[in-house]
Design a protein around this motif. Structure first.
Motif, PDB file in Angstrom:
ATOM      1  N   SER A   1       0.811  -1.217   0.000  1.00 35.70           N
ATOM      2  CA  SER A   1       0.000   0.000   0.000  1.00 35.70           C
ATOM      3  C   SER A   1       0.842   1.264   0.000  1.00 35.70           C
ATOM      4  CB  SER A   1      -0.934   0.010   1.215  1.00 35.70           C
ATOM      5  OG  SER A   1      -0.205   0.145   2.421  1.00 35.70           O
TER       6      SER A   1
ATOM      7  N   SER B   1      -3.377   3.275  -8.986  1.00 32.72           N
ATOM      8  CA  SER B   1      -2.427   2.701  -8.035  1.00 32.72           C
ATOM      9  C   SER B   1      -2.550   3.301  -6.636  1.00 32.72           C
ATOM     10  CB  SER B   1      -0.998   2.903  -8.540  1.00 32.72           C
ATOM     11  OG  SER B   1      -0.715   4.291  -8.706  1.00 32.72           O
TER      12      SER B   1
ATOM     13  N   PRO C   1      -3.382   3.749  -2.949  1.00 27.59           N
ATOM     14  CA  PRO C   1      -3.770   2.815  -1.877  1.00 27.59           C
ATOM     15  C   PRO C   1      -5.192   3.090  -1.400  1.00 27.59           C
ATOM     16  CG  PRO C   1      -1.561   3.675  -1.481  1.00 27.59           C
ATOM     17  CD  PRO C   1      -2.123   4.451  -2.628  1.00 27.59           C
TER      18      PRO C   1
ATOM     19  N   THR D   1      -5.269  -1.528  -3.761  1.00 28.69           N
ATOM     20  CA  THR D   1      -5.366  -0.251  -4.463  1.00 28.69           C
ATOM     21  C   THR D   1      -6.765  -0.046  -5.033  1.00 28.69           C
ATOM     22  OG1 THR D   1      -4.689  -1.189  -6.593  1.00 28.69           O
ATOM     23  CG2 THR D   1      -2.930  -0.440  -5.108  1.00 28.69           C
TER      24      THR D   1
END
Length: 439
Positions: free
Chosen positions: A216, A361, A363, A384
């Motif tokens: 993450s 992408s 988190p 994600t």
């Protein structure tokens, strides 16, 4: 007894009942953490309160004996003291068979109201204001009262314990503090102004280190910049100039053949000393920390502390490199924009009050903070926002694919070689179903 004597006795009973009510709520509501702090600072009475909380059966038995005895005695005296006067008063307006009953009802109402107000309600409300201070103030006299009532209290407790045992009721107090307890305290502190907004945010993020996995916060595989053993000097110089990183992976041929890493500072020293960079050697390549992608950020902090490293390579169960992570990445997770320049943080762009452009992408935890979402469905199944879309759609998303969750609509805007680059997230004005998918 005269009316004056009865009134004095009733006042003393009310004071006694109020003291017991005040003590009961204060001792039950006194917070263990504050009492421990006071005890450590030298307040002996705070330790007595803690000891009484651990063994509270004797106190509650004595308290109930006292309060019930006072209530019964107050009722008897009050009815006898006030009833004749109320009967006389009623006779002035009504002369019939209900005179005595009305007088009794009025005297009962008066005495009950006095005890409820001054012996129960007001003392308990006062005790809730500062339970620790009041508990410390009353602990010595209440211990004397407990000793006085102990013979009867032991008998009553024996019967109560027997009944609890028969019904298998656990009477031990659970004083374990959970994250929810701490979170509630932090929320209360923020509402009271004790914690500022950014401080509240920092503390929440620190606790999330135990729940968030390394992926993450890492730099993903496709964004990792690395050198190979046969990298040309021109290529090394170009990467140093183009990417503002302090550490670079060194691989044999591809990213999965990791040898170690080099510090940009060591290479710059060689450049300043006019030394050749045609071949990376043992003097510049350092051993790199290899970690699995299943570690939490909290566990990674422990690895960094024990190894004295600040840079690690993240691999999956197939021994393939999935990314790299540094100590700075963890600090950015905790501090957010306070350590990340706003112009560099382009993962979440707020277009207006109801829409955001978010990178795939990003988190999930960062997205939840930005959108003020408490919980996402099946969070353990992805890391994600792109993972959330793939998990919900059950396929590789395409542009214009949409997922509606709660009050938000997630729409895929850009896909590059099966990778979700960007999504448009919109807060819906009308109430939507909990989950819906569109294409």
């Amino acid at each position: 007894m005269s009316l004056f004597q009865n009134i004095v006795i009733i006042i003393l009973l009310i004071i006694g009942g109020g003291f017991l009510s005040l003590t009961e709520i204060a001792l039950a509501g006194a917070r263990k953490v504050k009492l421990k702090i006071l005890a450590e600072s030298g307040e002996e009475r705070a330790q007595k309160v803690l000891d009484l909380q651990v063994n509270s059966a004797d106190f509650f038995a004595a308290s109930q004996i006292g309060m019930n005895a006072i209530a019964i005695l107050g009722g008897i005296l009050g009815e006898a003291a006030f009833r004749p006067y109320f009967v006389t008063l009623v006779d002035r307006f009504y002369d019939g068979p209900w005179t005595q009953s009305i007088g009794f009802a009025l005297s009962f109402t008066l005495v009950t109201s006095l005890f409820i107000l001054f012996a129960d309600l007001m003392p308990k409300r006062l005790a809730m204001i500062a339970p620790e201070k009041i508990a410390i103030a009353v602990i010595n006299p209440i211990q004397i009262f407990i000793i006085f009532c102990r013979p009867l209290a032991l008998f009553i407790n024996a019967i109560a314990n027997l009944i609890f045992k028969l019904f298998k009721v656990n009477t031990k107090r659970d004083d374990n503090i959970t994250f929810d307890d701490i979170s509630a305290v932090m929320d209360a502190g923020a509402q009271a102004g004790v914690l500022q907004k950014q401080e509240h945010h920092f503390i929440e993020n620190v606790f999330e280190l135990e729940e968030r996995n390394v992926p993450s916060s890492m730099t993903t595989r496709e964004n990792v910049v690395y050198f190979t053993l046969n990298e040309s000097e021109a290529s090394i110089r170009q990467k140093l100039a183009e990417y503002p990183y302090s550490k670079f992976l060194v691989c044999s041929k591809n990213i999965d053949d990791v040898i170690g890493y080099v510090d940009a500072k060591d290479i710059l020293v060689r450049i300043l000393n006019n030394q050749s960079l045609l071949q990376l050697n043992e003097s510049t390549i350092r051993n790199v920390l290899i970690i699995p992608d299943t570690l939490t950020l909290s566990e990674l902090l422990d690895r960094f502390r024990s190894s004295k490293e600040k840079f690690a390579v993240v691999i999956n169960e197939y021994a393939l490199v999935v990314g790299v992570i540094t100590l700075s990445d963890i600090m950015i997770t905790v501090m957010g924009d306070w350590v990340t320049p706003i112009e560099e943080d382009q993962q979440i762009i707020k277009r207006d009050n109801n829409s955001w452009l978010i990178e795939g992408s990003t988190p999930i935890e960062d997205m939840k903070h930005a959108l003020e979402i408490d919980e996402m469905p099946d969070e353990e199944s992805y890391e994600t926002l792109a993972g959330f879309m793939m998990y919900r759609l059950r396929k590789i998303p395409r542009p214009a694919d949409t997922v509606v969750f709660g009050d938000y609509k997630f729409e895929v805007v850009d896909v590059d070689h099966f990778k979700i680059d960007q999504l448009l997230v919109t807060r819906l004005s009308s109430e939507q179903p909990t989950y819906k998918e569109e294409e």
